[in-house]
Design a protein around this motif. Structure first.
Motif: not given
Length: 119
Positions: A53-57, A68-71, A76-79
């Motif tokens: 989910q969005k926001g998970m590390r 996770i920024l976008e699913v 996935l797009i992660i920062e």
């Protein structure tokens, strides 16, 4: 005389004992090696399909830690630090959100204190 010993048939109950021992060895291998491995793989598959989910590390299979920024469907797009990475959903190894929660709680408390000081 040596040839005679090797050419004798085994005792009537001896063949049954060998089969029972062989079956026990296979059972022990299944219980201690194969079953836990299959259970672990099933949990990982479920996590990769449903749990992201969005926001998970998370940590990727290559060892990159990020948020996770976008699913999307399979992407996935992660920062990570100051960069954004587009990775495949299957590349996520495990979740690390629980290890970051105490820091986030401290940050929230600090932000609340700052807001109260501003008032």
């Amino acid at each position: 005389m040596m040839n005679y010993i090797f050419l004798q048939e085994p005792a009537p109950g001896m063949m049954n004992n060998q089969l029972i021992m062989f079956a026990l060895v296979i059972l022990v291998m299944y219980v201690f090696f194969f079953r836990p491995q299959m259970k672990r793989q099933k949990e990982e598959r479920k996590f990769q399909q449903e749990g992201l989910q969005k926001g998970m590390r998370v940590v990727t299979t290559s060892g990159i830690h990020g948020k996770i920024l976008e699913v999307q469907d399979n992407i996935l797009i992660i920062e990570s630090e100051n960069s954004r990475l587009k990775i495949d959903r299957a590349a996520v190894s495990k979740e690390q959100s629980a290890s970051y929660l105490p820091d986030e709680k401290k940050d929230k408390k600090a932000k609340k204190e700052e807001k109260e000081d501003e008032k």
